[in-house]
Design a protein around this motif. Structure first.
Motif, short mmCIF file in Angstrom:
data_model
loop_
_atom_site.label_atom_id
_atom_site.label_comp_id
_atom_site.label_asym_id
_atom_site.label_seq_id
_atom_site.Cartn_x
_atom_site.Cartn_y
_atom_site.Cartn_z
N PHE A 192 0.83 -1.20 0.00
CA PHE A 192 0.00 0.00 0.00
C PHE A 192 0.87 1.26 0.00
CE2 PHE A 192 -2.15 3.40 2.34
CZ PHE A 192 -3.30 3.54 1.60
N PHE A 193 1.92 1.25 0.81
CA PHE A 193 2.83 2.39 0.89
C PHE A 193 3.52 2.62 -0.46
CE2 PHE A 193 7.25 3.78 1.45
CZ PHE A 193 7.05 5.04 2.00
N LEU A 194 3.99 1.55 -1.09
CA LEU A 194 4.70 1.70 -2.36
C LEU A 194 3.77 2.20 -3.45
CD1 LEU A 194 6.89 -1.53 -2.26
CD2 LEU A 194 7.69 0.83 -2.08
N LYS A 195 2.54 1.75 -3.45
CA LYS A 195 1.57 2.23 -4.45
C LYS A 195 1.34 3.73 -4.30
CE LYS A 195 -1.11 -1.95 -5.48
NZ LYS A 195 -2.44 -2.62 -5.37
N SER A 196 1.36 4.22 -3.07
CA SER A 196 1.17 5.66 -2.86
C SER A 196 2.35 6.46 -3.38
CB SER A 196 0.97 5.95 -1.37
OG SER A 196 2.17 5.75 -0.64
N ARG A 197 3.47 5.77 -3.65
CA ARG A 197 4.67 6.41 -4.21
C ARG A 197 4.88 6.03 -5.67
NH1 ARG A 197 3.83 8.11 0.23
NH2 ARG A 197 5.36 8.80 1.79
N ASN A 198 3.84 5.48 -6.29
CA ASN A 198 3.89 5.04 -7.69
C ASN A 198 4.97 3.99 -7.93
OD1 ASN A 198 1.80 6.78 -8.67
ND2 ASN A 198 3.26 8.49 -8.59
N ARG A 199 5.13 3.09 -6.97
CA ARG A 199 6.06 1.99 -7.10
C ARG A 199 5.32 0.68 -6.83
NH1 ARG A 199 11.16 2.79 -3.48
NH2 ARG A 199 11.76 0.92 -4.67
N THR A 200 5.96 -0.43 -7.19
CA THR A 200 5.32 -1.73 -7.00
C THR A 200 6.11 -2.59 -6.02
OG1 THR A 200 6.53 -2.82 -8.80
CG2 THR A 200 4.49 -1.63 -9.39
N LEU A 201 5.41 -3.50 -5.38
CA LEU A 201 6.05 -4.43 -4.46
C LEU A 201 6.97 -5.39 -5.21
CD1 LEU A 201 6.31 -5.55 -1.57
CD2 LEU A 201 4.32 -7.00 -2.05
N ASP A 202 6.60 -5.74 -6.45
CA ASP A 202 7.37 -6.73 -7.20
C ASP A 202 8.82 -6.31 -7.39
OD1 ASP A 202 5.17 -8.33 -7.41
OD2 ASP A 202 4.62 -7.71 -9.43
#
Length: 274
Positions: free
Chosen positions: A22-32
């Motif tokens: 969720f945090f990474l998505k808010s920074r336009n990044r992905t967990l993958d």
């Protein structure tokens, strides 16, 4: 020797993978992408660990534990990570051979994990890189591979004396050939200095004063130079100054008014296995 991966640090901060995602998505990044780098780092550590002979004594150290770890004279130090990690470790060593491992290949960590087995049995071929040393008049000592910064920890006005000249500036950088591609290179380009930057193995340092300004009591005549034999003496005229190496501000010498700091070539060198 290694440092915690980005995924490990994010999990320590956010608790679960769901929260990390969720945090990474808010920074336009992905967990993958973070998981992929974590797996690469773990795979590299696994390959290096498997390459160490079973009858060898071994220890695994994270970057945060460096200041508390005692390296033995006969150790072979294998660093798995980026170039900056090699610089972080160098200040705690005294002649031990260092093998830099990085799947992406760097300048200091230049070997692939698959090369570890061969390198562990052939550590005599080294590139001995120059280091810089700072010593206070009360016996404190600091070493660095790239550069040492002397000044205020917040980079506000620092007051000191170099030789007969009083100065007020944003601090002083004293760098090696290894550090000449970084912070010192920036200062060198900005002022269009005629000083030739040293090579990594050359027994020569360069120094630059950052943003010195003249006043009725301060001058700007001595703002750069080279160090070969005689060290640079800095007489502190401001309380609260520090000297730290390679960007590690948490491991710094604390300097007070009236102290003298002497910065010059270190007797120790980083023995980087080719």
């Amino acid at each position: 020797m290694h440092r915690r991966t980005e995924l490990t640090e994010l999990l320590a901060r956010h608790g679960t993978r769901g929260q990390v995602e969720f945090f990474l998505k808010s920074r336009n990044r992905t967990l993958d992408e973070v998981v992929d780098r974590d797996q690469q780092a773990r795979q590299a550590l696994g390959e290096v660990s498997a390459a160490i002979p079973l009858d060898w004594r071994r220890g695994v150290v994270e970057r945060e534990d460096l200041s508390r770890f005692l390296f033995a004279p006969e150790d072979v130090v294998v660093i798995v990570g980026q170039d900056g990690l090699v610089a972080n470790v160098a200040k705690y060593l005294n002649g031990q051979p260092v093998i830099g491992i990085n799947p992406d290949r760097g300048v200091l960590a230049r070997h692939a994990p698959a090369d570890a087995a061969q390198l562990l049995h052939n550590t005599s071929d080294t590139e001995d890189r120059t280091m810089v040393e700072a010593t206070t008049d009360d016996g404190q000592t600091l070493h660095a591979l790239n550069e040492i910064y002397v000044g205020h920890p917040t980079h506000q006005t620092s007051r000191y004396r170099i030789g007969p000249e009083r100065q007020a500036s944003s601090g002083i950088l004293i760098g090696t050939g290894t550090g000449s591609t970084g912070w010192c290179s920036s200062a060198h380009r900005e002022r269009k200095s005629a000083i030739q930057l040293p090579t990594p193995t050359e027994p020569r340092l360069v120094w630059f004063v950052r943003e010195a300004w003249p006043s009725p009591t301060t001058s700007i005549d001595h703002t750069e130079g080279e160090i070969t034999r005689a060290p640079l003496d800095i007489d502190v005229e401001t309380d609260g100054l520090v000297a730290f190496g390679d960007g590690i501000e948490s491991d710094a010498l604390r300097l007070g008014w009236g102290q003298r700091l002497r910065v010059g070539l270190a007797t120790r060198r980083l023995r980087l296995v080719r």
